[in-house]
Design a protein around this motif. Structure first.
Motif, short mmCIF file in Angstrom:
data_model
loop_
_atom_site.label_atom_id
_atom_site.label_comp_id
_atom_site.label_asym_id
_atom_site.label_seq_id
_atom_site.Cartn_x
_atom_site.Cartn_y
_atom_site.Cartn_z
N TRP A 134 0.84 -1.20 0.00
CA TRP A 134 0.00 0.00 0.00
C TRP A 134 0.87 1.25 0.00
O TRP A 134 0.56 2.22 -0.71
N ARG A 135 1.95 1.25 0.76
CA ARG A 135 2.82 2.43 0.79
C ARG A 135 3.44 2.69 -0.58
O ARG A 135 3.55 3.84 -1.00
N ARG A 136 3.84 1.64 -1.28
CA ARG A 136 4.41 1.84 -2.62
C ARG A 136 3.36 2.43 -3.56
O ARG A 136 3.65 3.35 -4.33
N GLU A 137 2.15 1.89 -3.52
CA GLU A 137 1.10 2.42 -4.39
C GLU A 137 0.76 3.86 -4.02
O GLU A 137 0.54 4.71 -4.89
N ALA A 138 0.72 4.16 -2.72
CA ALA A 138 0.42 5.53 -2.28
C ALA A 138 1.52 6.48 -2.73
O ALA A 138 1.24 7.62 -3.16
N ALA A 139 2.79 6.05 -2.64
CA ALA A 139 3.89 6.91 -3.06
C ALA A 139 3.77 7.24 -4.55
O ALA A 139 3.96 8.40 -4.96
N ALA A 140 3.45 6.24 -5.37
CA ALA A 140 3.31 6.49 -6.81
C ALA A 140 2.14 7.41 -7.09
O ALA A 140 2.25 8.37 -7.87
N ALA A 141 1.00 7.15 -6.47
CA ALA A 141 -0.19 7.96 -6.72
C ALA A 141 0.00 9.40 -6.26
O ALA A 141 -0.35 10.35 -6.97
N ARG A 142 0.58 9.59 -5.06
CA ARG A 142 0.77 10.95 -4.57
C ARG A 142 1.85 11.66 -5.38
O ARG A 142 1.81 12.89 -5.52
N GLY A 143 2.81 10.92 -5.93
CA GLY A 143 3.79 11.54 -6.81
C GLY A 143 3.13 12.10 -8.05
O GLY A 143 3.47 13.20 -8.51
N HIS A 144 2.19 11.35 -8.65
CA HIS A 144 1.45 11.86 -9.80
C HIS A 144 0.63 13.09 -9.42
O HIS A 144 0.56 14.07 -10.18
N ASP A 145 0.01 13.05 -8.24
CA ASP A 145 -0.78 14.20 -7.79
C ASP A 145 0.11 15.43 -7.61
O ASP A 145 -0.27 16.55 -7.98
N ALA A 146 1.30 15.24 -7.01
CA ALA A 146 2.19 16.37 -6.79
C ALA A 146 2.65 16.98 -8.11
O ALA A 146 2.74 18.21 -8.25
N ALA A 147 2.92 16.13 -9.11
CA ALA A 147 3.32 16.64 -10.43
C ALA A 147 2.17 17.42 -11.08
O ALA A 147 2.38 18.46 -11.72
N ARG A 148 0.95 16.93 -10.92
CA ARG A 148 -0.22 17.65 -11.44
C ARG A 148 -0.36 19.01 -10.77
O ARG A 148 -0.63 20.03 -11.43
N LEU A 149 -0.17 19.04 -9.46
CA LEU A 149 -0.26 20.30 -8.73
C LEU A 149 0.84 21.27 -9.18
O LEU A 149 0.59 22.47 -9.34
N ASP A 150 2.05 20.76 -9.41
CA ASP A 150 3.12 21.62 -9.92
C ASP A 150 2.72 22.30 -11.22
O ASP A 150 2.96 23.49 -11.42
#
Length: 325
Positions: A241-257
């Motif tokens: 779950w932590r690996r999946e969360a890290a990938a998903a939140r990384g995509h979210d952070a790039a979208r926010l950027d």
């Protein structure tokens, strides 16, 4: 909270947001914290987690799960607490009075807690300024700029026989190795930010066994609630779950950027759970966001800087996008 004489501003106070912007639409979208907006899918608790006091065996299982998750040698190197904030407050009371260097700007409670503990505290801009201090405190990744500090560099900065406090509250979802406890090094880890369960109040100090025992003794018996123990025992071993969360939140952070850049902002730091940006008119943007029911973190000493947490769903992303356009 952001009100009251001498109060340290924190994110997450929607009461303050409503007082600032009483005409804003409801529901408010809180982007003022660095908490994972997608919480861990906990199963229902057994009723016994609420009905009885936690046992030493319960706490032992939690500490063993934390040791495995965070890279500590064993459960004896772990002190469990109702959130890292109480550990930040407790540590200064267990350390002889010293010169303390806090690498900042960072989470303001560190300097405040050591000051309340009677220590001589200095906020320094980098490790060079911390050289020779009896206690060195650093947050890595740092809040709000995302700077990374290695435990080796920190231990070289502190005076011989001194103490390094390394706050890794935002490390779980980042691509960085965990810092293992060692003589003269205490590592703080936050459960609630990573797993999106901040209301449970659960955090850990990784330290040499003697200091871990002193921390837990200072907190007293049953410091961690039964539901928090149950949640930690379930969630901490779930590396997938932590690996999946890290990938998903990384995509979210790039979208926010990308949204920040389109709005004329410049991203100056952050993690997978928050982004900090500077704007030509930060106060004006803070006002426009607030009037639209979006609460972000501002910094009175740096008024053009704003920190954005991650929106939860399509409606929140769309409302943020409309204002930033």
């Amino acid at each position: 909270m952001e009100e009251g004489p001498g109060a340290i501003p924190h994110g997450g106070d929607l009461g303050a947001a409503r007082r600032l912007f009483p005409e804003a639409p409801e529901p408010w979208i809180d982007l003022s914290t660095g908490i994972n907006p997608v919480p861990y899918p906990l199963p229902p608790f057994e009723a016994s987690a609420l009905h009885r006091l936690p046992s030493p065996d319960d706490l032992g299982r939690l500490k063993a799960a934390a040791a495995d998750a965070y890279g500590a040698p064993d459960a004896d190197h772990v002190a469990a607490a109702p959130g890292t904030q109480i550990l930040i407050e407790t540590l200064p009371r267990l350390v002889p009075k010293s010169h303390v260097a806090v690498v900042g700007p960072t989470y303001a409670e560190h300097a405040a807690a050591w000051t309340r503990g009677g220590h001589a505290v200095e906020v320094v801009p980098d490790l060079a300024g911390a050289a020779g201090a009896g206690v060195v405190v650093a947050v890595s990744p740092n809040n709000p700029d995302g700077r990374i500090f290695s435990s080796c560099d920190l231990r070289r900065a502190v005076a011989p026989g001194g103490l390094v406090v390394l706050d890794q509250a935002f490390a779980d979802l980042e691509e960085m190795p965990p810092a293992a406890p060692a003589p003269g090094l205490v590592v703080l880890r936050s459960f609630g930010k990573t797993f999106g369960l901040a209301g449970l109040r659960l955090g850990f100090a990784l330290a040499e066994p003697a200091l871990a025992r002193r921390l837990e003794a200072a907190l007293g018996p049953w410091a961690v609630s039964g539901p928090a123990i149950a949640a930690g025992v379930i969630a901490l071993p779930d590396a997938g779950w932590r690996r999946e969360a890290a990938a998903a939140r990384g995509h979210d952070a790039a979208r926010l950027d990308r949204m920040i850049l389109r709005a004329g902002g410049r991203v100056i730091g952050g993690t997978r759970l928050f982004r900090t940006a500077t704007f030509d008119d930060g106060p004006g943007l803070f006002r426009r966001l607030g009037e639209a029911g979006l609460y972000v973190r501002r910094f009175p000493e740096r008024p053009n800087d704003l920190r954005f947490g991650l929106p939860l769903d399509k409606a929140a992303w769309c409302r943020l996008s409309r204002v930033l356009k």
